[in-house]
Write an enzyme that holds these catalytic residues in place. Structure first.
Site, PDB file in Angstrom:
ATOM      1  N   THR A  94      36.267  29.529 -34.755  1.00 29.95           N
ATOM      2  CA  THR A  94      36.901  28.222 -34.548  1.00 29.95           C
ATOM      3  C   THR A  94      38.082  28.253 -33.585  1.00 29.95           C
ATOM      4  O   THR A  94      38.168  27.434 -32.673  1.00 29.95           O
ATOM      5  CB  THR A  94      37.352  27.643 -35.904  1.00 29.95           C
ATOM      6  OG1 THR A  94      36.214  27.500 -36.739  1.00 29.95           O
ATOM      7  CG2 THR A  94      38.025  26.290 -35.729  1.00 29.95           C
ATOM      8  N   ARG A 178      44.094  24.515 -36.843  1.00 26.98           N
ATOM      9  CA  ARG A 178      43.751  25.093 -35.546  1.00 26.98           C
ATOM     10  C   ARG A 178      42.839  24.188 -34.728  1.00 26.98           C
ATOM     11  O   ARG A 178      42.823  24.255 -33.500  1.00 26.98           O
ATOM     12  CB  ARG A 178      43.120  26.472 -35.712  1.00 26.98           C
ATOM     13  CG  ARG A 178      41.858  26.536 -36.558  1.00 26.98           C
ATOM     14  CD  ARG A 178      41.437  27.984 -36.786  1.00 26.98           C
ATOM     15  NE  ARG A 178      40.250  28.129 -37.621  1.00 26.98           N
ATOM     16  CZ  ARG A 178      40.240  28.179 -38.944  1.00 26.98           C
ATOM     17  NH1 ARG A 178      41.393  28.089 -39.606  1.00 26.98           N
ATOM     18  NH2 ARG A 178      39.110  28.330 -39.621  1.00 26.98           N
TER      19      ARG A 178
END
Length: 560
Positions: A94, A178
């Site tokens: 990710t 994030r």
């Protein structure tokens, strides 16, 4: 006397030069027309970047017949579909995925080499977005101690801010911190992520603001997320979900309190034993919560309402949570994508009304793909399996002890990389290159690995194709390890249930990429495109500078 042939030749030569001059003048005029008619730049009121966490390309085709006309189908049919789009590096996870989409480059340049990695300089693991220099805004928690400080280059969102003298707004939204922090870049006006547990609200960091805006406070206090605390059943008749496996099988994880992984999932009954609002992340309701907040952000921030281009970065995180928990072949993942299609339609309809149809540009992609559950593949007689990390560490430790008489050569094992202790190597008067090669040779003898590379190879060779090219694009000289292990296709380091990602294999690299809206030419291509091509394509569309670490190239065929 001159012959008739002589005069004929003179006339032919004259005619040739006259014709050439006419052709030349026409070409100059046509060129001028082309230059006048070709726009220098496109000026949408809003760019919307959508990253669907853990979306394989084949989800588009697999679930196509269940999609309505206003979501994925609208984007594909009226936009430009890149059918052969890939991540050109690993690890495919990710943090690196979002960073690469928005910087136009790979971890070798932007520095985000994983979600977490071992920091060689401070001798401890770090998280890609963590930053204790900043505090949480909106809650009493350390969940907001975040910033993009580990990202070493600019993003397309930064470049838009710089180009507009900081007048163009950038807002980034995701359930995961994030997924918002990295797309927002260094100069975002705001980044928001979802705090679960007993909170169930959107928060931020003092990196962006001292206090939440009034519209966010109002949204949080409205407790609108409470409406998703309900049983999760399929949105369509489950018998129509023929594109996924049986509902009850051995390849899916169980929520605490469940005896079988089947619909309906009783979220209210499971609530207290599954971290309350965190439970919603592992359902399609997490994407719906994100959509609700995106629409509030469009209103509250007045995005796309003037002539200066704004940027809204959205990441749908629940697709990743569901994929990890239930696997890519589950009824749960199918239901999640059918529901996401409806959430996309909600956003596009609101953009039509708020910003204006034809006045915004969208791209949709993913941050990585995912593997089918290896236990399921094995049952279908397809080569697959699991890495026993403890066994590997034990065997490798015995090898190191036998060969070097020391057991402390390895400082960290993460992201399929080994970090060596160079002080010990120096104290033992060993050659680092030879140690790397010896350990690589030993690891290659283990059945689970297909290939093993060394940092020396990454630094001294230039790979242009295949797996080594992908490994090298993920290798960062200052941050990456000494040895890189590539598991065989179908082999993962994960639990026996659910799917994961992170490898250089094609099931982790092949993801969707669709462009839609103002300045985009409808169509499709089967030519290879790569994730770092997205940012320079958007920069070319807008006529702004590329992010300063860009290694990708604009996808010329999509631009009008």
């Amino acid at each position: 006397m001159f012959s008739t042939n002589y005069f004929t030749s003179i006339l032919l030569i004259a005619f040739f030069f006259y014709s050439s001059n006419l052709i030349s003048q026409r070409r100059v005029k046509e060129s001028a027309k082309t230059e006048v008619s070709a726009p220098l730049k496109t000026t949408p009121k809003l760019i919307v970047g959508i990253v669907v966490d853990q979306m394989r390309y084949d989800y588009l085709t697999r679930f196509w017949n269940h999609f309505g006309t206003g979501g994925f189908k609208r984007l594909v049919n009226e936009g430009f579909n890149c059918k052969n789009n890939h991540f050109n590096y690993s690890p495919t996870s990710t943090g690196p995925g979002h960073a690469s989409v928005y910087t136009g480059t790979t971890p070798s340049t932007h520095g985000i080499i994983g979600n977490n990695w071992y920091d060689k300089e401070i001798d401890e693991p770090v998280y890609c977005a963590s930053d204790d220099s900043y505090a949480t805004v909106g809650a009493i928690s350390n969940a907001g101690n975040m910033s993009p400080h580990r990202l070493t280059v600019t993003t397309i969102t930064d470049q838009l801010r710089l180009h507009t003298q900081m007048k163009g707004k950038v807002v980034a939204i995701a359930l995961k911190d994030r997924g918002a922090v990295l797309p927002g870049g260094h100069t975002a006006n705001a980044a928001y992520w979802f705090l679960g547990g007993g909170e169930g609200k959107w928060i931020s960091s003092t990196y962006y603001m001292e206090n939440l805006p009034r519209w966010v406070l109002d949204y949080n206090s409205s407790k609108v997320v409470e409406k998703y605390k309900k049983p999760w059943n399929t949105i369509e008749d489950i018998t129509s979900y023929k594109e996924s496996g049986p509902d009850n099988n051995n390849y899916e994880g169980l929520f605490t309190g469940e005896s079988t992984p089947v619909f309906p999932h009783d979220l209210p009954g499971l609530w207290d034993n599954n971290s309350k609002y965190d439970l919603l992340k592992v359902t399609p309701f997490g994407n719906s919560i994100t959509t609700d907040f995106v629409i509030e952000a469009l209103k509250g921030e007045q995005l796309g309402t003037d002539s200066i281009t704004d940027f809204l970065a959205i990441s749908f995180s629940s697709t990743d949570y569901v994929g990890h928990w239930f696997g890519v072949n589950s009824k749960e993942i199918q239901d999640t994508y059918i529901r996401l299609d409806r959430d996309l339609e909600r956003i596009l309809k609101y953009l039509d009304t708020k910003v204006g149809a034809g006045e915004y540009t969208v791209f949709l992609t993913a941050d990585h793909g995912a593997i089918n559950v290896p236990a399921y593949l094995k049952d279908q007689k397809i080569p697959a399996g699991y890495i026993n990390r403890a066994e590997i560490q034990s065997e490798l430790g015995e090898f190191i002890k036998y060969k070097y008489g020391s057991v402390g050569l390895i400082k960290n094992y993460s992201n399929n990389q080994l970090f060596l202790d160079h002080k010990i190597i120096q104290n033992l008067d060993l050659n680092p290159k030879e140690v790397q090669e010896a350990l690589a040779s030993e690891l290659l003898s283990y059945q689970v690995f297909e290939r093993v590379y060394t940092a020396y190879q990454m630094q001294n060779n230039e790979y242009t194709t295949g797996i080594p090219y992908i490994i090298q694009n993920g290798y960062n000289m200052k941050r990456s390890g000494d040895i890189f292990m590539v598991p065989k296709p179908g082999i993962i380091d994960y639990s026996k249930t659910g799917s994961t990602h992170g490898s250089a294999q094609i099931y982790d690299t092949h993801t969707p990429l669709i462009f839609y809206g103002k300045g985009i030419k409808p169509g499709s291509t089967a030519l290879r495109t790569e994730i770092p091509d997205i940012a320079p394509t958007i920069a070319t569309l807008l006529g702004i500078a590329f992010p300063n670490g860009t290694t990708g190239k604009p996808i010329a065929q999509i631009l009008e």
